[in-house]
Design an enzyme around this catalytic site. Structure first.
Site, mmCIF file in Angstrom:
data_model
loop_
_atom_site.group_PDB
_atom_site.id
_atom_site.type_symbol
_atom_site.label_atom_id
_atom_site.label_comp_id
_atom_site.label_asym_id
_atom_site.label_seq_id
_atom_site.Cartn_x
_atom_site.Cartn_y
_atom_site.Cartn_z
ATOM 1 N N LYS A 246 1.773 -12.578 -8.066
ATOM 2 C CA LYS A 246 0.256 -12.330 -7.695
ATOM 3 C C LYS A 246 -0.321 -13.562 -7.649
ATOM 4 O O LYS A 246 -1.464 -14.058 -6.532
ATOM 5 C CB LYS A 246 -0.193 -11.648 -9.010
ATOM 6 N N GLN B 213 -1.825 -6.817 -16.239
ATOM 7 C CA GLN B 213 -0.297 -6.490 -16.309
ATOM 8 C C GLN B 213 0.510 -5.294 -17.346
ATOM 9 O O GLN B 213 -0.344 -5.576 -18.467
ATOM 10 C CB GLN B 213 1.435 -7.407 -16.472
ATOM 11 N N ASP C 108 -7.851 -3.554 -10.596
ATOM 12 C CA ASP C 108 -6.718 -2.688 -10.653
ATOM 13 C C ASP C 108 -7.514 -1.137 -10.221
ATOM 14 O O ASP C 108 -6.976 -0.586 -9.793
ATOM 15 C CB ASP C 108 -6.206 -2.299 -11.788
HETATM 16 N N1 GUN Z 1 2.560 -2.585 -13.457
HETATM 17 C C1 GUN Z 1 3.032 -2.005 -12.368
HETATM 18 N N2 GUN Z 1 2.125 -2.116 -11.304
HETATM 19 C C2 GUN Z 1 0.911 -2.572 -11.731
HETATM 20 C C3 GUN Z 1 -0.019 -2.711 -11.126
HETATM 21 O O1 GUN Z 1 -0.715 -2.405 -10.132
HETATM 22 N N3 GUN Z 1 -0.968 -3.323 -11.879
HETATM 23 C C4 GUN Z 1 -1.007 -3.193 -13.154
HETATM 24 N N4 GUN Z 1 -1.631 -3.916 -13.899
HETATM 25 N N5 GUN Z 1 -0.210 -3.525 -13.581
HETATM 26 C C5 GUN Z 1 1.276 -3.222 -12.975
#
Ligand code: GUN
Length: 297
Positions: A54, A98, A121
């Protein structure tokens, strides 16, 4: 006839190119880069890989990446204090914590602490509510990516029968809301659904998001249907000691019957990060009070 393969990797690459162009436009107009903060608590191996990619993608798009790592024994108070500081930081347009968090931390409280206007998100209840009532907000990245692939393939989705398999807050429920907003007739199926094969057989659009390897069989698919496979499951490979990734759909079977299908890997997966960048850039424009056309990205 074999199904067309929906190339999520190529679509995501193109989307990231358009985001980079707009990110440069944002910087030219504001004198600063759009900023995305990612918070990782602990050492979970998969999460570390996601967070690194990311951050890399954010920088590649010409945006600023702020990475915050907390130790696995960080307290709830420490994490909430960090989120509050990011909420207050004008250089940060989007915040992503995350998941999953270590079990002593309360995910719902953490998500509720993120400013809804920085919640790229789309996990905050305010954004879930905005999606449900059709107000502008932030939509979770994976289902929004699936919708982009569907609209690219099918154009208007109006009147189509859509079956979403899975009812998670992150994928299934927002996916169903998005399809409803496109005037699909939507069914949400889940582990208690009776005669799932029969339900899926009615679908013009199938979105599989259950996390069970190759559960959806070819015989369940309506000929010509569009199949979106959100599953990423690691299973034993054919050679000893080797593993491979498979989706929630039996690709070999379903691709002989569907009209179009996403592969795993290379389908939905690459869309998630591209849409995260999109949401962060949209947040930057909105938070700076600048107009961005609804269909700009
Ligand atoms: N863990 C796995 N996928 C995601 C996501 O799309 N956002 C977040 N914050 N954590 C994740």
């Amino acid at each position: 006839m074999a199904a067309d393969i929906i190339d999520g990797k190529a679509f995501a690459l193109d989307l990231r190119g358009r985001i980079a162009t707009l990110a440069a436009d944002f910087t030219a107009r504001t004198g600063r880069k759009a900023g995305l903060a990612v918070v990782l608590v602990g050492e979970d191996a998969a999460s570390q890989v996601y967070v690194r990619s990311k951050g890399k993608a954010t920088v590649e798009a010409g945006m600023a990446s702020f990475e915050h790592r907390l130790p696995v024994d960080a307290t709830q108070a420490e994490l909430l204090a960090l989120v509050e500081a990011l909420n207050a930081d004008p250089a940060v347009d989007g915040i992503l914590v995350q998941l999953p968090l270590p079990t002593h931390l309360d995910e719902q409280t953490v998500i509720a602490t993120i400013s809804p206007d920085k919640d790229v998100d789309g996990f905050h209840v305010i954004n879930a509510g905005r999606l449900a009532v059709g107000q502008p907000g932030y939509v979770p990245c994976t289902p929004l990516g699936c919708l982009m692939l569907l609209k690219d393939r099918l154009g208007s989705l109006s009147g189509l029968n859509a079956v979403v398999i899975g009812r998670s807050n992150i994928v299934g429920k927002p996916m169903a809301q998005l399809l409803l907003a496109e005037s699909c007739t939507v069914t949400i199926a889940h582990s208690r659904t009776r005669d799932l094969a029969e339900v899926v057989r009615r679908a013009d659009i199938v979105v599989a998001a259950v996390g069970r390897p190759e559960m959806v069989k070819g015989s369940w698919i309506k000929p010509g249907a569009t199949v979106i496979d959100v599953g990423i499951n690691r299973v034993a490979g054919t050679e000893p000691g080797k593993t491979r990734l498979v989706g929630d759909v039996d690709f070999a079977e379903a691709s002989a019957i569907a009209g179009a299908i996403t592969p795993v890997p290379g389908g939905v997966g690459p869309m998630t990060i591209a849409v995260l960048l999109r949401n962060a850039l949209v947040a930057a424009f909105r938070n700076a009070g600048l107009d961005l056309a609804d269909d700009a990205i």
